[in-house]
Design an enzyme around this catalytic site. Structure first.
Site, short mmCIF file in Angstrom:
data_model
loop_
_atom_site.label_atom_id
_atom_site.label_comp_id
_atom_site.label_asym_id
_atom_site.label_seq_id
_atom_site.Cartn_x
_atom_site.Cartn_y
_atom_site.Cartn_z
N LYS A 1 -6.31 4.94 7.95
CA LYS A 1 -5.12 5.69 7.56
C LYS A 1 -5.42 7.19 7.49
O LYS A 1 -4.64 8.02 7.98
CB LYS A 1 -4.63 5.19 6.21
CG LYS A 1 -4.06 3.77 6.25
CD LYS A 1 -3.72 3.27 4.85
CE LYS A 1 -3.16 1.86 4.88
NZ LYS A 1 -2.88 1.33 3.54
N SER B 1 0.81 -1.22 0.00
CA SER B 1 0.00 0.00 0.00
C SER B 1 0.84 1.27 0.00
O SER B 1 0.32 2.35 -0.27
CB SER B 1 -0.94 0.01 1.21
OG SER B 1 -0.21 0.08 2.42
#
Length: 812
Positions: free
Chosen positions: A707, A664
């Site tokens: 996040k 990611s």
């Protein structure tokens, strides 16, 4: 350069309009709605399996934890089990011909307990009746007749032997124990042993010869006396048997006839057992009587009547109620929570007697395999695999389709045991576990695929449609009723739907992890009760969630404190070359939270290529390593058309001391690398997450909500400037379920979420410079980022090949 617009606040969260819920509170939800709507794949598999009688079609119920697998299975099996016939009670009874091989007896469900209780009463009555029968005048009269006849015959034979002895010069003596002794007579005087030894040797020899002849002569009479004694014993036993027969006809036979009449299909086997028991009781009356011992020969003992009295009959005629189905309506459903060998397959217990271990059929104990026979038996696969002998034993009985109680073959000490009757199995075994364990068993245990042919796969979520939401709320209403919670109003129900979508991190889905949702419901109800409310509103749902986050967020707060004190170096404003703010997800137990990380890159002249410091330090996992290779492939695709890529550089997560896995951050790593090559500064007000492909596409990643919230929290602590934000993959838009603080900041223009589909879009946001696109000539337009990168790569390549040559020329 096309301008990339941030997402509107409405795109950051999926909220259900409470008006779409047709009920005012959870109490109004009809009880008739189906509860299995959410798992059609699993339900179809279960339906098929329970309707197949063939051996081997047992079930593996696969799914993640927190799906309520056991609860769903029980609710599926319950109505099916209620329609099935209740299996019979099972009893182990004594095998009178071979006590080491107990017999299994089946009776109609509920009759086992009655049979055991009634038979115990009958035996107790027999024990009480027999002593009374031996005290009756009729019995005593018959006994005295038998005794008198024996005494008369005995006295006749003794007198006959005495006469024979006197004629031969001997005296016959009878002691108190009835023993016969011959004493020699010399001059009419009986000699004792000492006097006999003083006689002349010739006289002693003559007397010995005569005594031998006398014994030979008396042999016939002695045999007749022995026969008379045997007849006496037999006559006395026949008299006792006559009494016993009368007692059994009074109590046992009526009981046998009554029970067999109601035994139904098991009448023949039950009647046979009672017949054998009746025969054995007549042959073993000593279990009910205390005997006088050896029949005495002395007249004194014969004349003193010693009446037989009842004796403890031990366990010979007891019944071992092995499986009692009296409390079951329909087929049994057993969830075995502690699957040891004995708990699953039964055992034969031992008793200590005089320091030795012994056993009998009453000590045979049933396991869950026997208790569930005729129904369903469920295990959590992790539990039974923790007991290898139980796992092997379960597969063994399923393969044989028979069950026999026996000792664990792994026992080191062997003692005397039993060999009870085995019986056919008629049950479905359901294993509950994860897909990983299922695949492992398929690969490593050949028996598993042959015995568990049906896999029932559970889903973690379902589509967020109106019909599914209404059916989903039916499960919520059941939780309210079963947990005795306050009713939830329609806004609270809508908030629960939104919470389930948060668990999925997908706008189009609702979570089926009902145990997690149940926890929040219980806590929200408790909060409402604490404030003496009669219903649960959406505010209590939000409060319960926030308090749960607060209880779990200690580790996250420690990280935020480190950021605040600048112990962990992260900038949320300004610009820097070769540095970008990446985002990751961290776990503390079951709590998931996002943290920003500084990703840095350095580039110089050389042939070393791009070095992944995480991999070199063995902190990177294989997926992260693959992502780094993809990053290098993108560079080759973009900039190696007319030259080799000759450079040396390194990429790393600054201040990262734990392992790194996943791809990611590969998009952010590529940005840092291109910034370092081109010497172009990156805007540190923005953070980025997203995986990159070889073509530069930014692909969806997991944990995007956490996040964003992690970076927002850091920016909020330092003060929102209106320039901060997060770059995410465009494909992740439908996964956003951001909290209210983030949404409010976005609505006020203080924070931004930028969706991108290609790395060039991210570069333009982070650098403010157009990325550029290669022309037909193979070059990039001037004043673009990629033109600068391409030029720098040319320079790095030339320097790598010519820097030392140039220096030598200058030195000359």
């Amino acid at each position: 350069m096309a301008k990339i617009l941030p997402l509107a606040a409405e795109k950051l969260h999926s909220s259900l309009d409470a008006n779409k819920i047709p009920w005012e509170t959870s109490d109004d939800i009809p009880k008739s709605l189906r509860k299995d709507f959410s798992q059609p794949r699993a339900v179809n598999a279960l339906n098929l399996a329970v309707n197949i009688k063939d051996n081997g079609y047992n079930i593996y119920l696969a799914g993640e934890n927190d799906l309520g697998r056991g609860y769903m299975l029980y609710n599926f099996l319950k109505p099916i089990a209620q329609k099935k016939e209740t299996p019979p009670d099972l009893l182990y009874v004594n095998n009178f011909e071979d006590t080491d091989s107990p017999i299994l007896l089946k009776v109609t469900a509920g009759q086992g307990k009655i049979l055991k209780s009634e038979l115990a009463k009958i035996l107790q009555q027999i024990k009480k009746e027999i002593p009374l029968r031996f005290e009756t005048e009729a019995y005593e009269k018959k006994r005295q007749t038998i005794l008198s006849n024996f005494q008369r015959i005995r006295e006749h034979f003794i007198k006959e032997m005495d006469t024979i002895a006197e004629k031969q010069g001997f005296n016959l003596d009878i002691d108190e124990q009835g023993s016969l002794t011959l004493y020699p007579l010399v001059e009419g005087k009986r000699l004792n042993d000492e006097e006999f030894e003083l006689l002349d040797v010739n006289i002693r020899s003559e007397i010995k010869r005569k005594s031998d002849h006398l014994l030979h002569t008396m042999t016939t009479v002695i045999k007749k006396l022995s026969k008379a004694e045997r007849d006496f014993k037999q006559n006395q036993k026949d008299l006792e048997k006559e009494v016993m027969t009368d007692v059994l006809h009074k109590y046992f036979i009526p009981f046998q006839e009554k029970f067999c009449k109601n035994a139904g299909i098991y009448q023949e086997s039950v009647n046979k057992f009672f017949d054998n028991m009746h025969k054995d009781m007549l042959e073993n009356m000593d279990l009910f009587l205390v005997k006088e011992g050896t029949i005495p020969l002395s007249l004194a003992e014969l004349s003193s009547p010693v009446l037989p009295t009842a004796q403890d009959n031990s366990s010979r005629y007891e019944l071992n109620l092995f499986v009692d189905n009296s409390e079951i309506k329909g087929a049994p459903i057993i969830f075995e929570s502690h699957p040891t060998f004995f708990n699953v397959l039964g055992c034969i217990e031992r008793e200590s007697e005089m320091g030795a271990l012994s056993t009998n059929f009453t000590l045979i104990k049933a396991g869950s395999v026997h208790k569930a026979n005729g129904g369903f038996l469920a295990f959590h696969i992790e539990d039974i695999l923790a007991h290898p002998s139980a796992w092997d034993g379960l597969l063994r009985v399923l393969r044989a389709n028979k069950s026999k109680v026996e000792d664990d073959s792994n026992e080191l000490i062997k003692t005397k045991t039993l060999s009870p009757d085995a019986f056919d199995l008629d049950l479905k075994v359901i294993l509950i576990g994860t897909d990983q364990i299922y695949e492992t068993l398929l690969e490593n245990d050949d028996r598993f695929s042959k015995l568990f042919k049906i896999k029932a796969q559970m889903s973690i979520d379902t589509d967020r449609t109106i019909s599914n939401i209404r059916a989903w709320l039916h499960n919520i209403a059941h939780i309210v009723n079963e947990a005795d919670l306050l009713p939830f109003d329609k806004e609270a129900l809508a908030a629960l739907v939104d919470y389930s979508t948060l668990l999925c991190e997908d706008h189009t889905k609702i979570s089926l992890k009902f145990p997690l949702i149940r926890e929040t419901m219980i806590e929200a109800s408790a909060l409402a009760e604490m404030e003496q409310r009669e219903t649960v509103t959406k505010d209590y749902i939000h409060k319960a969630y926030q308090e749960k986050m607060y209880r779990s967020a200690y580790i996250e707060e420690l990280f935020m404190e480190e950021y605040d004190r600048d112990m962990i170096k992260i900038q949320t404003s300004g610009y820097a070359v070769g540095r970008v703010n990446g985002l990751s997800v961290t776990y503390a137990g079951q709590f998931e939270f996002g943290l920003p990380h500084q990703i840095s890159c350095t580039v110089g002249v050389g042939h070393g290529g791009i070095i992944d410091l995480e991999r070199e330090s063995e902190l990177a996992g294989p997926i992260h390593t693959k992502a780094m290779m993809i990053l290098k492939s993108y560079l080759v695709d973009q900039f190696a058309h007319n030259k080799p890529l000759v450079l040396t550089g390194s990429l790393c997560f600054e201040q990262s001391y734990n392992g790194i896995e996943g791809d990611s951050a590969s998009g952010a790593e590529l940005v840092a690398l291109l910034s370092a090559i081109s010497k172009t500064p990156i805007n540190l007000s923005l953070a980025m997450t997203g995986a990159v492909s070889q073509a530069g596409d930014i692909m969806a990643v997991g944990g995007v909500t956490r996040k964003i919230e992690g970076f927002f929290k850091l920016c909020e602590q330092r003060g929102l400037t209106g320039k901060q934000g997060v770059i995410i993959p465009k494909d992740n838009i439908e996964h956003l379920m951001l909290n209210e603080r983030v949404r409010n900041a976005v609505a006020q223009g203080l924070f931004a979420i930028y969706p991108v589909s290609h790395v060039t879009e991210a570069l333009e946001l982070l650098t403010g410079i157009p990325a550029g696109k290669r022309t037909k000539a193979g070059n990039f337009p001037k004043n673009t980022l990629f033109h600068t990168v391409d030029a720098e790569l040319h320079e790095l390549g030339w320097l790598a090949e010519n820097s030392f040559k140039t220096r030598k020329k200058k030195e000359k």
